[in-house]
Every structure is written in C-alpha cells, then in structure tokens.
Design a protein around this motif. Structure first.
Motif, PDB file in Angstrom:
ATOM      1  N   GLU A 129      -9.997  -9.126   7.977  1.00  0.00           N
ATOM      2  CA  GLU A 129     -11.492  -8.927   8.132  1.00  0.00           C
ATOM      3  C   GLU A 129     -11.976  -8.364   6.925  1.00  0.00           C
ATOM      4  N   LEU A 130     -10.975  -7.806   6.048  1.00  0.00           N
ATOM      5  CA  LEU A 130     -11.476  -7.701   4.527  1.00  0.00           C
ATOM      6  C   LEU A 130     -11.376  -9.439   3.909  1.00  0.00           C
ATOM      7  N   LEU A 131     -10.461  -9.836   4.278  1.00  0.00           N
ATOM      8  CA  LEU A 131     -10.540 -11.091   3.037  1.00  0.00           C
ATOM      9  C   LEU A 131     -11.504 -11.747   4.045  1.00  0.00           C
ATOM     10  N   GLY A 132     -11.344 -12.137   5.097  1.00  0.00           N
ATOM     11  CA  GLY A 132     -12.400 -13.145   5.866  1.00  0.00           C
ATOM     12  C   GLY A 132     -11.592 -14.784   6.302  1.00  0.00           C
ATOM     13  N   LEU A 133      -9.990 -14.148   5.495  1.00  0.00           N
ATOM     14  CA  LEU A 133      -8.885 -15.512   6.077  1.00  0.00           C
ATOM     15  C   LEU A 133      -8.086 -14.971   6.844  1.00  0.00           C
ATOM     16  N   GLU A 134      -8.027 -16.004   7.239  1.00  0.00           N
ATOM     17  CA  GLU A 134      -6.460 -15.992   8.473  1.00  0.00           C
ATOM     18  C   GLU A 134      -5.681 -16.597   7.315  1.00  0.00           C
ATOM     19  N   PHE A 135      -4.282 -16.185   7.528  1.00  0.00           N
ATOM     20  CA  PHE A 135      -3.128 -16.486   6.802  1.00  0.00           C
ATOM     21  C   PHE A 135      -2.963 -18.381   6.859  1.00  0.00           C
ATOM     22  N   ASP A 136      -3.236 -18.915   7.811  1.00  0.00           N
ATOM     23  CA  ASP A 136      -3.450 -20.218   7.093  1.00  0.00           C
ATOM     24  C   ASP A 136      -4.373 -20.512   6.151  1.00  0.00           C
ATOM     25  N   ALA A 137      -5.557 -19.958   6.470  1.00  0.00           N
ATOM     26  CA  ALA A 137      -6.812 -20.502   5.874  1.00  0.00           C
ATOM     27  C   ALA A 137      -6.511 -20.363   4.170  1.00  0.00           C
ATOM     28  N   PHE A 138      -6.122 -18.767   4.497  1.00  0.00           N
ATOM     29  CA  PHE A 138      -5.281 -18.228   2.639  1.00  0.00           C
ATOM     30  C   PHE A 138      -4.683 -19.444   2.000  1.00  0.00           C
ATOM     31  N   GLY A 139      -3.592 -19.978   2.928  1.00  0.00           N
ATOM     32  CA  GLY A 139      -2.417 -20.385   2.403  1.00  0.00           C
ATOM     33  C   GLY A 139      -3.382 -21.666   2.023  1.00  0.00           C
ATOM     34  N   ARG A 140      -4.524 -22.219   2.605  1.00  0.00           N
ATOM     35  CA  ARG A 140      -5.508 -23.261   2.124  1.00  0.00           C
ATOM     36  C   ARG A 140      -5.919 -23.611   1.062  1.00  0.00           C
ATOM     37  N   SER A 141      -7.138 -22.299   0.552  1.00  0.00           N
ATOM     38  CA  SER A 141      -7.906 -22.229  -0.073  1.00  0.00           C
ATOM     39  C   SER A 141      -7.471 -21.454  -1.697  1.00  0.00           C
ATOM     40  N   VAL A 142      -6.566 -20.414  -0.938  1.00  0.00           N
ATOM     41  CA  VAL A 142      -6.303 -19.198  -2.154  1.00  0.00           C
ATOM     42  C   VAL A 142      -5.430 -19.297  -3.324  1.00  0.00           C
ATOM     43  N   LEU A 143      -4.286 -19.520  -2.253  1.00  0.00           N
ATOM     44  CA  LEU A 143      -2.859 -19.567  -2.226  1.00  0.00           C
ATOM     45  C   LEU A 143      -2.003 -21.122  -2.170  1.00  0.00           C
ATOM     46  N   LEU A 144      -2.422 -21.199  -3.574  1.00  0.00           N
ATOM     47  CA  LEU A 144      -1.765 -23.227  -2.825  1.00  0.00           C
ATOM     48  C   LEU A 144      -0.369 -23.365  -3.488  1.00  0.00           C
ATOM     49  N   ALA A 145       0.487 -22.620  -2.643  1.00  0.00           N
ATOM     50  CA  ALA A 145       1.485 -22.809  -2.334  1.00  0.00           C
ATOM     51  C   ALA A 145       2.561 -23.497  -2.995  1.00  0.00           C
ATOM     52  N   GLN A 146       3.939 -24.254  -3.971  1.00  0.00           N
ATOM     53  CA  GLN A 146       4.721 -25.512  -3.717  1.00  0.00           C
ATOM     54  C   GLN A 146       4.849 -25.401  -2.639  1.00  0.00           C
ATOM     55  N   GLY A 147       4.313 -27.462  -2.714  1.00  0.00           N
ATOM     56  CA  GLY A 147       4.684 -27.342  -1.654  1.00  0.00           C
ATOM     57  C   GLY A 147       3.433 -28.334  -0.744  1.00  0.00           C
ATOM     58  N   ARG A 148       2.621 -27.239  -0.734  1.00  0.00           N
ATOM     59  CA  ARG A 148       1.135 -26.973  -0.093  1.00  0.00           C
ATOM     60  C   ARG A 148      -0.388 -27.021  -0.711  1.00  0.00           C
ATOM     61  N   PHE A 149       0.238 -27.886  -1.943  1.00  0.00           N
ATOM     62  CA  PHE A 149      -1.415 -27.931  -2.346  1.00  0.00           C
ATOM     63  C   PHE A 149      -2.611 -29.420  -1.464  1.00  0.00           C
ATOM     64  N   ALA A 150      -1.801 -30.505  -0.912  1.00  0.00           N
ATOM     65  CA  ALA A 150      -2.707 -30.718   0.011  1.00  0.00           C
ATOM     66  C   ALA A 150      -3.053 -30.370   1.282  1.00  0.00           C
ATOM     67  N   GLU A 151      -3.078 -29.083   2.133  1.00  0.00           N
ATOM     68  CA  GLU A 151      -2.724 -28.660   2.944  1.00  0.00           C
ATOM     69  C   GLU A 151      -4.239 -29.173   3.138  1.00  0.00           C
ATOM     70  N   PHE A 152      -5.364 -27.930   2.324  1.00  0.00           N
ATOM     71  CA  PHE A 152      -6.430 -28.594   2.989  1.00  0.00           C
ATOM     72  C   PHE A 152      -7.636 -30.036   3.093  1.00  0.00           C
ATOM     73  N   LEU A 153      -6.984 -30.857   1.432  1.00  0.00           N
ATOM     74  CA  LEU A 153      -7.124 -32.104   1.667  1.00  0.00           C
ATOM     75  C   LEU A 153      -7.317 -32.331   2.998  1.00  0.00           C
ATOM     76  N   ARG A 154      -5.133 -32.712   3.439  1.00  0.00           N
ATOM     77  CA  ARG A 154      -5.067 -33.304   4.759  1.00  0.00           C
ATOM     78  C   ARG A 154      -5.675 -32.730   6.152  1.00  0.00           C
ATOM     79  N   ALA A 155      -6.175 -31.403   5.963  1.00  0.00           N
ATOM     80  CA  ALA A 155      -6.174 -30.535   7.025  1.00  0.00           C
ATOM     81  C   ALA A 155      -7.236 -31.148   8.167  1.00  0.00           C
ATOM     82  N   ARG A 156      -7.690 -30.492   9.472  1.00  0.00           N
ATOM     83  CA  ARG A 156      -8.482 -31.310  10.439  1.00  0.00           C
ATOM     84  C   ARG A 156      -9.741 -31.158  10.147  1.00  0.00           C
ATOM     85  N   PRO A 157     -11.008 -31.606   9.994  1.00  0.00           N
ATOM     86  CA  PRO A 157     -12.152 -30.637   9.952  1.00  0.00           C
ATOM     87  C   PRO A 157     -12.481 -29.247  10.734  1.00  0.00           C
TER      88      PRO A 157
END
Length: 838
Positions: A129-157
C-alpha cells in the motif's frame, strides 16, 4: 519511497556486530568491492526488509542467515509522502521469524512509534500500500537486480501495466473505484430499505383500520361483561355457601362412620370383665407362693453364711493350692535323686579314667627320655664320621698337590714359592669313610623322628590327663549340688505336708479336700436353687400385676370411649358400674343416637348438592350466552388488556403514518446519489480511464526512453512509438526487433534507458519512486557506452530532486567515476564482508 538508513546483522556474508548504511543526504552512491564481498547483499537486505524475500530467495529465507549465526536481523528506515517508516525483520534458525513495521514521529534515533504493525501478512500488505508496488513490480522498476535488468523490457503488457500503475500511483484510482462502488452499493441498500419502508407503511394503514374495528367490538364486550359481573358474583357466593355446607356435613358423616367402628361389641365387654376376675385370683395365689420362696431362700443363705463364717471355704481353697505345690515338690525330689545317682556313676567312671591316664603319662615320659638318649648317641656318632671323612679328604688333597708340585713352584693354596716339596704319602680310602658317614646320618634322622614321636606322645598324655582331671572335678561339684538339691526338696515336701495337716487335719489330704469341697458345693447349690425359685415366682407375680393393671386400663378406656362417643353424638349415656348389664345398656343407647344423627346429615347433604347443581347450571348458561371460556375474571381482564393494547397500537400506527410525509423526497435524493457513484465506478475501470492514462504514459515512456536509448547506443536503437517497447534498429532501415534479440550489453542499455525515462516521468508527475538500485550489468559495456550510461545516471540525480540512485559494480572504470562510495572487502580467511568505507 526514499530509503534513509539500512541496518543488518548476520545477514548473508555480514557477520557479528550490526552494520549500518545511511542514505540521508546522498543521491548517487556506488557500492564497490571484489566479487563475493557482499555488494548485492545490501540490495537483498533492502528487498527483504520491505517484502520479506529477495530476488533470488522467496521461501527458504532461513538460508539468508549467516552460516555461523543462529539468527539474522534487517531494518530499513524510509520515507513515503513525508511519513517516516521503519521495517524490521528477524530470522531464526530455530523458532519463528519476527516481522514488524513502525510509523515513527521523526527521523531521529530513539524516535517513538506512533503506529505498529506486527503480523507478517499485515506488514506485507501495508508495504504494498505504501510503495504502490508488489514485489515483482518492485523488481522490474526500482530494484534492477543482478541478471534481472531486462524483466520490465521483456514483461508481458499486463505485467508492465501493473508496474506503471504502482509507479505513477494509479493504484489509487482502483481504491477510488472501489470506494465509489461501495458508496453506490450502500445507497442501493438504502433504496431497498426505503422500498421496504413504503410497503410497511401501506401495511400499517390497513392494520390501523382493522385495529379500529376490533377496538369497537372489544369496547362493547367489556361493557357487557361488566354488567354481568354482579349477577355472577351472587351465584358464586350462593354456590360457595352450599359447597361449605356439603363439605362440613360430609366431614361430619365421615367422622361418624369412623365412630361406628369404635363402638365395642357386647361379647368383647364380657370377655374383658372375665379377664379382670381371673387376674385377681392368680395374683392372690402367687402372693402366697412368693412368701414361701422368700422363707426357703433365707434359710439356705443362713446355712451357707454359717459355713463361710467358719473359714472353711478359705481353708479348702488354700489347701487345694498347697496340695498342688506338694505334689510338684515330690516329683522334683524324684527327679533330683535320679540325677544325683547318674552323676555318682559318671564320677566313678571318670576317676578310673584318671588313674589310667596317669599311668599312660608315666610310660610316655620314660619313652621320651629313652628316645632323647638314643638321639644324643646317634648325633655323636654322626659328628665323628663327618670329622673322619673330612680328615681323609684333606689328606688325599695334600697327596695330590705334592704329586703335582716341584721345587720352586708357587703353592696354589698359599701363593708362596715352594723350596722343598715333601714326599707324597699313600692315598686314603675316602669312599669307605663316605659310606660310614651316610649310615651315621640315616641313623641320626631315624633317632630324631623317634624323639619327636615320643615327645608328642608324652605331651598328649599330659593334656589328656589334665582334661580328665578337670571333667572329674566338674562332675564331683555337680554331684554335690544334686545331693544338696534332693535334701532341700525333701525338706520342702515335709513342710508342705505339715501345712496340709494344719488346714485339713490328719488323714489323706486329697480325700479330706474332696469331702470339704463336696459339702461347700451342696450348700451353695441349695442357696442358688432357692434364689432362682424366688426370682421365677416374683417374675410371675409382677406379670400378673401388669395384667391386672392392663385390664383396669382397658376398662377405663372403654368408659372414656363411651363418654366420648356420647359427646360426639350430642347425647347422654350413663355407664354406671363395670357390670355387663350396665355397659350393654350404654352401648345400645349410643347405636340409636348414631343412626339418628347420620340420617339428618344425609338429608342436609342432598338438599345442598341440589342447590349447587342448579346454581352451576344457571352460571354455565350465562357463560354460554356471553361466550365466556375459563375464569370470568381472567376473561374480563384479558378483554380490557386487549382493548388497551389495541389503543396503543392504533396510536403508534397513526404516529408512524404521520412521520412518513418526507419519505418520497428522501428516496429521490438517495437514488440520484447512487446513480452518480455507479457512473464514477464505471468510468474508473481499467478498460476506461486507467487504460487511457496508461496508454498515454506508455507512449511518453517509450518516447523518453528512446532518447536515452538512442544516445547511449550511439544512434543505433530506439523503442517503438506504440508503447509495446519493441526495438527499432535505425541502422537496418528501422527494422523492428524483439528485445530478446539484443546482446547482453545492448539489453542492459535498453533496460537502463527505460529506468532513466521512468525516473524522469515520476519526477515530473510527482509519483512515488524516489530511489533506484542498479546491480552490476556494467561489465558488459565498452568504455564508450559505459560513459554514455553514466552520463544518463548522473543526469537523473542532477535535476535537484531528493532521488537516490545506488549503483553496484566491481568495474574499476565505473568506480573511478563515482565519488560517493560504499567500499567493501572480503575477509581472506572467513569470507565475511568487511566494510572499508560506508
């Protein structure tokens, strides 16, 4: 969400004391260090503090505890929309984990929490509720972790839309839509309630008319019942009086029937008088017998008392005891005399044995002396033979030595030079001397054995003699004691017999004693028989007296009963004396009076019962006429209560109808409000307003990301303008390529371009993203593209906002461009993280 401070202990490679990283007043921070030094663990700690999991560990979170620790703890303080929050999570190898989220008064040490959330599910819900992001969305937009940079780019619409909704705060539109739906539903419920209310009012109006008609009927009935009440009261009083008459007469009739059973039969009276006469005769006869028994007992007691006064009884008792003692003493004398005789025989036998033992002692002593003398002779002979043998051996040795020596030789015995060797003699016969010595030795040994046996025999004879003498002395003393005991027992027997003569006189004590006992027993038996006879006669006399008293009591009770019956029948009966004629006359008078009274009661009961029946019939007819069931008072009370209840209901229904004038206006107002909220909820669905917003933001994100991507790719790539984020290759006639066709470095640049564009859009629109975390990926870039990527990152934090960008890398060229560094190292022995600079 803007991180302020991270604290961790025993998390992954961090071991020991708590480690703190402050992000206050920092914008671009580089986390540098060799591979395995714990750089990515800082970003994992941020993710775990917020969501309870990391990009690589979702369920088995206990694996995040340092291998040498029993527990791990992570705390992240951050700011959201001017509010300070702190997420705290603790893991344990054994036991349950702990999760908490606090809202603090301010960002200072020791700040008091103003809000606490302690359940894991509640903490996770509040974080989303505070961040407005669930964990997967957080990992695609805020925390680009090692080996997961392209998740937002390759994610489904759909997944990209969830990220954009959270980043730009469009999830609030979902809350607004749900609020509008809830309010519309509430107004719909109110309308349903109003519809029900209108229907209720119509039923109330109908019920009001019915109640008014019922009230008229009830008022008439109450008036009729009140007019009937005096007549019913008179009837009830008459019936109650007659019922009392019936009750009293019936009870009196019952009592008279009981009295009839108490009037005695004439035969019983005659028998009672006969019993009284017989008892008197028996009492007189037993009185005479009682006096005779008393005289007989007095004579027997006097005879027994005379004997007892002479002391005979005591003498007989004492003589009996003494006679038993004398008999026991005589048996003791016989036994003692026999024992004394036996001991005398044993003393004589031991005396003979002592004489024999003394002779054996003297003989063995002589044999011992002879053996000693023989031994001395044999020892002397043996010593002489040994001396002779030694002399012969020395002589032979000298002969042998002289035969071997020559003048001038050294003597082997004295070690001196021999000047003149003496002539050698003839050798002696040593063998004969040795045989003589052996014979002498054997003779000495035989003599020694004989001497030992002789000495032993002599000592045995002495000891045997001593034992026999001792036993003879003991038996003599015991025999003397036995003789003395016999004499003493005989004296006691004589004294006992003398005492018996004193008690019983001369003669056989046993016979005299039996005669005295028989005489005493006879006198005592006579006295006892007289006493028992007296008791029997006295008992019979007392029983006759009781029978006479009982008969007199029965006669008295009979007269009392006759008087009581006469009183109950209200007549006079004279019992007179106890003669049969007098009692029979009294009984006949009672029976006649009982019959007359009983007939009068029967007549009275019948008349009262008929009056009761007529009254009840008239009362039943009135109840039937007025429709009364049950008690009249209850029927009247129920009618009055029902009339009052109807009056109250009529008043309430009328008031309810009077208050319903504004109901239509209220319904129209609620209907208009419900329509408005339902329209708002329809407009705010994802397929309408949110879709419109996301379409626009995707287009703007693609355009702004294309600028960064084209610049960082040296003019080669852009994103498609339709918001699908496909790759446009400007060097291949703008061919459209899928994102997964890019190389690793190109994929990193594309993801970084979108992240930079997303950050700029958030900054312009006032969204919730105030932090970005980039983990590695820079190692795949050449120096030129690395410079372009860093220029984009530096531009992101140079716009004057309070945004935080954290870059994790071990690339030396990238580290050289970062001024604000967190420098980590790895312990060479344990592999634990060492913070060189925070």
């Amino acid at each position: 969400m803007r991180p302020l401070e991270l604290r961790l202990r025993n998390f992954r490679s961090y071991f020991g004391d708590e480690t703190t990283f402050s992000f206050r007043d920092r914008s671009l921070v580089g986390i540098v260090g060799p591979i395995g030094s714990g750089k990515s663990s800082i970003l994992d700690a941020i993710a775990f503090a917020l969501y309870g999991k990391t990009p690589t560990v979702a369920a088995a979170t206990k694996g995040l505890i340092h291998q040498r620790a029993a527990e791990a703890a992570v705390a992240l303080r951050f700011e959201v929309e001017d509010e300070i929050w702190e997420a705290v999570r603790m893991l344990r190898v054994k036991g349950q984990s702990q999760h908490a989220l606090y809202r603090l008064e301010s960002d200072v040490d020791g700040a008091e929490p103003v809000e606490r959330i302690t359940m894991e599910a509640d903490v996770n819900t509040k974080i989303v509720e505070l961040l407005g992001l669930e964990f997967d969305a957080f990992g695609r937009s805020v925390l680009l972790a090692q080996g997961r940079f392209a998740e937002f780019l390759r994610a489904r619409p759909v997944e990209r839309d969830k990220v954009l909704k959270g980043v730009f705060g469009h999830d609030r539109i979902d809350a607004m839509r749900e609020t509008a739906k809830r309010r519309g539903a509430e107004f719909a419920v109110e309308l349903e309630k109003l519809a029900i209310r209108v229907e209720q009012l119509e039923r109330i109006a109908t019920r009001l008319e019915q109640r008014r008609e019922q009230r008229k009927v009830l008022d008439t009935r109450v008036e009729d019942l009140r007019k009937l009440q005096p007549k019913l009261d008179d009837l009830d009083e008459q019936i109650a009086g007659d019922e009392r008459v019936v009750d009293v007469s019936t009870k009196r009739r019952s009592d008279l029937r009981d009295l009839a059973g108490r009037i005695p039969d004439p035969s019983v009276t005659k028998e009672l008088l006969a019993d009284a006469s017989g008892v008197a005769d028996r009492r007189a006869a037993l009185g005479v017998e009682l006096e005779a028994a008393q005289r007989t007992l007095a004579a027997a007691d006097a005879d027994l008392a005379e004997v007892e006064a002479s002391g005979l009884a005591k003498r007989v008792e004492k003589a009996g005891k003494r006679l038993s003692v004398v008999a026991a003493l005589e048996r003791s004398v016989t036994d003692a005399a026999g024992r004394a005789d036996t001991l005398a025989e044993r003393v004589a036998a031991h005396t003979a044995s002592v004489v024999d033992a003394r002779e054996r002692r003297d003989a063995t002593a002589k044999a011992d002396v002879a053996a000693a003398s023989e031994l001395a002779d044999r020892v002397t002979a043996f010593e002489q033979s040994e001396t002779t043998l030694l002399d012969l051996r020395h002589a032979n040795m000298a002969t042998t030595l002289r035969a071997e020596l020559h003048d001038g030789d050294t003597c082997p015995v004295c070690a001196q030079e021999v000047d003149d060797v003496p002539p050698a003699g003839k050798p002696s016969d040593v063998l004969e001397a040795e045989q003589a010595a052996d014979l002498a030795r054997s003779a000495r040994e035989v003599a020694e054995n004989q001497r030992v046996k002789a000495a032993a025999n002599a000592q045995g004879a002495i000891e045997s003699l001593a034992a026999l003498e001792s036993e003879a002395e003991r038996l003599g003393a015991e025999h003397a004691l036995a003789v003395a005991a016999v004499a003493e027992a005989r004296e006691e027997v004589a004294a006992g017999r003398a005492g018996l003569v004193t008690l019983l006189g001369e003669g056989d004590p046993a016979a005299l004693l039996d005669g005295h006992k028989t005489d005493l027993e006879r006198r005592r038996t006579n006295a006892e028989l007289a006493r028992k006879t007296l008791e029997r006669v006295r008992s019979e006399h007392d029983a006759v007296i009781r029978d006479q008293q009982e008969t007199a009591k029965r006669l008295t009770m009979l007269r009392v009963d006759l008087a009581d019956l006469a009183a109950r029948l209200d007549t006079d009966v004279v019992t007179g004396d106890d003669s049969p004629e007098s009692l029979e006359h009294a009984l006949a008078s009672l029976r006649e009076a009982w019959t007359l009274v009983t007939h009068e009661l029967e007549t009275e009961i019948t008349a009262a019962s008929e009056r009761i029946a007529r009254g009840r019939t008239e009362r039943s007819a009135l109840f039937a006429e007025f429709g009364i069931e049950g008690e009249f008072a209850g029927v009247l009370a129920n009618a009055v209560a029902e009339a009052e209840f109807l009056a109250k209901g009529i008043a309430e229904d009328q008031a309810e109808l009077d208050s319903s004038a504004s109901l239509i206006e209220q319904r129209n107002t609620i209907e208009a409000a419900r329509a408005r909220y339902e329209q708002i909820a329809s407009d705010l669905t994802d397929s309408r307003f949110v879709r419109y917003l996301l379409d626009d933001e995707r287009t703007r994100l693609a355009a702004l990301g294309s600028e960064h991507f084209e610049r960082m790719s040296s003019g080669r790539y852009r994103f498609s303008e339709d918001g699908k984020f496909e790759i446009i290759d400007l060097t291949a006639a703008e061919a459209v390529r899928k994102a997964d066709s890019l190389s690793g470095g190109e994929t990193f640049l594309a993801s970084l371009a979108l992240a930079l564009a997303l950050a700029e859009m958030v900054s312009r629109t006032g969204g919730r993203l105030d932090a970005f975390f980039l983990d590695e990926g820079f190692g795949s870039l050449d120096p030129e593209h690395l410079d372009l990527a860093m220029e984009g990152i530096e531009a992101l934090v140079a716009d004057g906002s309070d945004r935080l960008v954290v870059v994790v890398s071990h690339v030396p060229e990238l580290q050289a461009r970062l001024e604000d560094l967190i420098v980590l190292d790895r312990h060479p022995a344990t592999g634990d993280t060492r913070v060189m600079s925070a």
